[in-house]
Design a protein around this motif. Structure first.
Motif, PDB file in Angstrom:
ATOM      1  N   ARG A  85       0.475  -1.291  -0.651  1.00  0.00           N
ATOM      2  CA  ARG A  85      -0.068   0.287  -0.246  1.00  0.00           C
ATOM      3  C   ARG A  85       1.038   0.967   0.266  1.00  0.00           C
ATOM      4  O   ARG A  85       1.470   1.669   1.015  1.00  0.00           O
ATOM      5  CB  ARG A  85      -0.743   0.103   1.096  1.00  0.00           C
ATOM      6  CG  ARG A  85      -2.051  -1.059   1.646  1.00  0.00           C
ATOM      7  CD  ARG A  85      -3.138  -0.755   2.160  1.00  0.00           C
ATOM      8  NE  ARG A  85      -2.405  -0.473   3.556  1.00  0.00           N
ATOM      9  CZ  ARG A  85      -3.966  -0.352   4.938  1.00  0.00           C
ATOM     10  NH1 ARG A  85      -4.672  -0.289   4.908  1.00  0.00           N
ATOM     11  NH2 ARG A  85      -2.649  -0.581   6.009  1.00  0.00           N
ATOM     12  N   ILE A  86       0.624   2.148  -0.807  1.00  0.00           N
ATOM     13  CA  ILE A  86       1.128   3.694  -0.676  1.00  0.00           C
ATOM     14  C   ILE A  86       0.747   4.447   0.534  1.00  0.00           C
ATOM     15  O   ILE A  86      -0.196   4.370   0.856  1.00  0.00           O
ATOM     16  CB  ILE A  86       0.098   4.591  -1.895  1.00  0.00           C
ATOM     17  CG1 ILE A  86       0.543   3.857  -3.401  1.00  0.00           C
ATOM     18  CG2 ILE A  86       0.603   5.986  -1.799  1.00  0.00           C
ATOM     19  CD1 ILE A  86      -0.308   4.027  -4.210  1.00  0.00           C
ATOM     20  N   GLU A  87       1.657   4.661   1.053  1.00  0.00           N
ATOM     21  CA  GLU A  87       0.983   5.322   2.590  1.00  0.00           C
ATOM     22  C   GLU A  87       1.006   7.394   2.797  1.00  0.00           C
ATOM     23  O   GLU A  87       1.715   7.845   1.638  1.00  0.00           O
ATOM     24  CB  GLU A  87       2.263   5.687   3.559  1.00  0.00           C
ATOM     25  CG  GLU A  87       1.923   5.793   5.207  1.00  0.00           C
ATOM     26  CD  GLU A  87       2.903   5.602   5.362  1.00  0.00           C
ATOM     27  OE1 GLU A  87       3.075   5.997   6.486  1.00  0.00           O
ATOM     28  OE2 GLU A  87       3.347   4.320   6.237  1.00  0.00           O
ATOM     29  N   VAL A  88      -0.113   7.923   2.659  1.00  0.00           N
ATOM     30  CA  VAL A  88      -0.229   9.326   2.428  1.00  0.00           C
ATOM     31  C   VAL A  88      -0.867   9.817   3.723  1.00  0.00           C
ATOM     32  O   VAL A  88      -1.773   8.959   4.790  1.00  0.00           O
ATOM     33  CB  VAL A  88      -2.078   9.398   1.741  1.00  0.00           C
ATOM     34  CG1 VAL A  88      -2.395  10.921   1.666  1.00  0.00           C
ATOM     35  CG2 VAL A  88      -1.960   8.962   0.357  1.00  0.00           C
ATOM     36  N   SER A  89       0.089  10.709   4.056  1.00  0.00           N
ATOM     37  CA  SER A  89       0.039  11.090   5.050  1.00  0.00           C
ATOM     38  C   SER A  89      -1.357  11.930   5.170  1.00  0.00           C
ATOM     39  O   SER A  89      -2.306  12.664   4.272  1.00  0.00           O
ATOM     40  CB  SER A  89       1.285  12.656   5.391  1.00  0.00           C
ATOM     41  OG  SER A  89       0.864  13.337   4.706  1.00  0.00           O
ATOM     42  N   PRO A  90      -2.210  12.525   6.533  1.00  0.00           N
ATOM     43  CA  PRO A  90      -2.454  13.460   6.810  1.00  0.00           C
ATOM     44  C   PRO A  90      -3.101  14.269   5.993  1.00  0.00           C
ATOM     45  O   PRO A  90      -4.026  14.805   5.460  1.00  0.00           O
ATOM     46  CB  PRO A  90      -2.817  13.395   8.292  1.00  0.00           C
ATOM     47  CG  PRO A  90      -2.312  12.727   8.917  1.00  0.00           C
ATOM     48  CD  PRO A  90      -1.316  11.948   7.958  1.00  0.00           C
ATOM     49  N   ARG A  91      -2.015  15.794   5.814  1.00  0.00           N
ATOM     50  CA  ARG A  91      -1.737  16.802   5.255  1.00  0.00           C
ATOM     51  C   ARG A  91      -1.477  16.255   4.220  1.00  0.00           C
ATOM     52  O   ARG A  91      -2.876  17.812   3.298  1.00  0.00           O
ATOM     53  CB  ARG A  91      -0.960  18.195   5.803  1.00  0.00           C
ATOM     54  CG  ARG A  91       0.240  17.157   4.814  1.00  0.00           C
ATOM     55  CD  ARG A  91       1.860  17.775   5.792  1.00  0.00           C
ATOM     56  NE  ARG A  91       3.075  17.429   4.967  1.00  0.00           N
ATOM     57  CZ  ARG A  91       3.457  16.537   5.245  1.00  0.00           C
ATOM     58  NH1 ARG A  91       3.322  15.852   6.464  1.00  0.00           N
ATOM     59  NH2 ARG A  91       4.929  15.455   4.852  1.00  0.00           N
ATOM     60  N   ASP A  92      -1.528  15.316   3.125  1.00  0.00           N
ATOM     61  CA  ASP A  92      -1.632  14.919   1.500  1.00  0.00           C
ATOM     62  C   ASP A  92      -3.173  14.631   1.677  1.00  0.00           C
ATOM     63  O   ASP A  92      -3.353  14.484  -0.297  1.00  0.00           O
ATOM     64  CB  ASP A  92      -0.669  13.977   0.876  1.00  0.00           C
ATOM     65  CG  ASP A  92       0.474  14.820   1.009  1.00  0.00           C
ATOM     66  OD1 ASP A  92       0.691  16.228   1.629  1.00  0.00           O
ATOM     67  OD2 ASP A  92       1.828  14.224   1.326  1.00  0.00           O
ATOM     68  N   ARG A  93      -4.144  13.739   2.740  1.00  0.00           N
ATOM     69  CA  ARG A  93      -4.651  13.222   1.859  1.00  0.00           C
ATOM     70  C   ARG A  93      -5.750  13.657   1.314  1.00  0.00           C
ATOM     71  O   ARG A  93      -6.609  13.571  -0.049  1.00  0.00           O
ATOM     72  CB  ARG A  93      -5.854  13.316   3.344  1.00  0.00           C
ATOM     73  CG  ARG A  93      -7.129  11.859   3.192  1.00  0.00           C
ATOM     74  CD  ARG A  93      -7.891  11.944   4.261  1.00  0.00           C
ATOM     75  NE  ARG A  93      -6.815  10.985   5.409  1.00  0.00           N
ATOM     76  CZ  ARG A  93      -6.321  11.920   7.186  1.00  0.00           C
ATOM     77  NH1 ARG A  93      -8.150  12.206   7.135  1.00  0.00           N
ATOM     78  NH2 ARG A  93      -5.592  11.089   7.703  1.00  0.00           N
ATOM     79  N   LYS A  94      -6.530  15.223   0.982  1.00  0.00           N
ATOM     80  CA  LYS A  94      -7.482  16.129   0.190  1.00  0.00           C
ATOM     81  C   LYS A  94      -6.840  15.621  -1.188  1.00  0.00           C
ATOM     82  O   LYS A  94      -7.757  15.921  -1.647  1.00  0.00           O
ATOM     83  CB  LYS A  94      -7.610  17.254   0.689  1.00  0.00           C
ATOM     84  CG  LYS A  94      -8.802  17.130   2.216  1.00  0.00           C
ATOM     85  CD  LYS A  94      -8.076  18.702   2.520  1.00  0.00           C
ATOM     86  CE  LYS A  94      -9.460  18.893   3.686  1.00  0.00           C
ATOM     87  NZ  LYS A  94      -9.630  20.104   5.252  1.00  0.00           N
ATOM     88  N   LYS A  95      -5.728  15.764  -1.727  1.00  0.00           N
ATOM     89  CA  LYS A  95      -5.049  16.063  -2.712  1.00  0.00           C
ATOM     90  C   LYS A  95      -5.368  15.088  -3.006  1.00  0.00           C
ATOM     91  O   LYS A  95      -5.660  15.504  -4.253  1.00  0.00           O
ATOM     92  CB  LYS A  95      -3.351  16.623  -2.747  1.00  0.00           C
ATOM     93  CG  LYS A  95      -3.412  18.318  -2.068  1.00  0.00           C
ATOM     94  CD  LYS A  95      -1.984  18.528  -2.847  1.00  0.00           C
ATOM     95  CE  LYS A  95      -1.030  18.134  -1.835  1.00  0.00           C
ATOM     96  NZ  LYS A  95       0.616  18.326  -1.377  1.00  0.00           N
ATOM     97  N   PHE A  96      -4.900  14.101  -2.732  1.00  0.00           N
ATOM     98  CA  PHE A  96      -4.839  12.630  -2.888  1.00  0.00           C
ATOM     99  C   PHE A  96      -6.456  12.107  -3.517  1.00  0.00           C
ATOM    100  O   PHE A  96      -6.896  10.993  -3.873  1.00  0.00           O
ATOM    101  CB  PHE A  96      -4.495  11.474  -1.935  1.00  0.00           C
ATOM    102  CG  PHE A  96      -4.137  10.213  -2.529  1.00  0.00           C
ATOM    103  CD1 PHE A  96      -2.830  10.104  -3.434  1.00  0.00           C
ATOM    104  CD2 PHE A  96      -5.211   9.220  -2.666  1.00  0.00           C
ATOM    105  CE1 PHE A  96      -2.570   8.715  -3.924  1.00  0.00           C
ATOM    106  CE2 PHE A  96      -5.126   8.087  -3.368  1.00  0.00           C
ATOM    107  CZ  PHE A  96      -3.748   7.922  -3.833  1.00  0.00           C
ATOM    108  N   LEU A  97      -7.081  12.971  -2.601  1.00  0.00           N
ATOM    109  CA  LEU A  97      -8.850  11.834  -2.877  1.00  0.00           C
ATOM    110  C   LEU A  97     -10.143  12.866  -3.712  1.00  0.00           C
ATOM    111  O   LEU A  97     -10.323  12.256  -4.212  1.00  0.00           O
ATOM    112  CB  LEU A  97      -9.751  12.214  -1.242  1.00  0.00           C
ATOM    113  CG  LEU A  97      -9.003  10.789  -0.397  1.00  0.00           C
ATOM    114  CD1 LEU A  97      -9.971  10.906   1.033  1.00  0.00           C
ATOM    115  CD2 LEU A  97      -9.443   9.177  -0.851  1.00  0.00           C
TER     116      LEU A  97
END
Length: 120
Positions: free
Chosen positions: A47-59
């Motif tokens: 799995r790719i790890e996504v930090s909380p601060r990058d979550r919105k950009k990713f989703l």
């Protein structure tokens, strides 16, 4: 009289009587299931790890896929993408924690993005 055979819920039914699938009886089905489970296991293990601060950009692109009228995927709801994203991405709950978001939490995040960024 010819036997009527159909497949449902892991059983083969012949004349309305369930017959269990023995290993090797249906090699194409068995191979497909093995490959599918291998793919899912590989997704989850890597799995790719996504930090909380990058979550919105990713989703955000997934919110567009769900709700944009011109998207070919707008017939799929956020739950569909949440289930797949859960397998492929570890959305960290916080920078200090090793916990990740559940399917339901990812679903809520996509819905929240829709309300925040995509409502006209």
């Amino acid at each position: 009289m010819r036997k009527k055979t159909f497949f449902s819920e892991g059983f083969v039914y012949q004349n309305k009587q369930a017959v269990t699938l023995e290993k090797g009886e249906f090699p194409k089905v068995s191979q497909f299931i093995t490959q599918t489970l291998g793919t899912v296991n590989n997704l989850y293990a890597n799995r790719i790890e996504v930090s909380p601060r990058d979550r919105k950009k990713f989703l955000l692109p997934f919110a567009h896929l769900c709700y944009d009228r011109d998207s070919p995927f707008n017939i799929k709801g956020p739950k569909f993408f949440s289930e797949w994203l859960f397998l492929a991405v570890k959305f960290k709950k916080s920078d200090d924690s090793d916990e990740s978001l559940s399917v339901e939490e990812i679903d809520c995040e996509i819905q929240r993005l829709k309300r925040t960024f995509l409502d006209d």
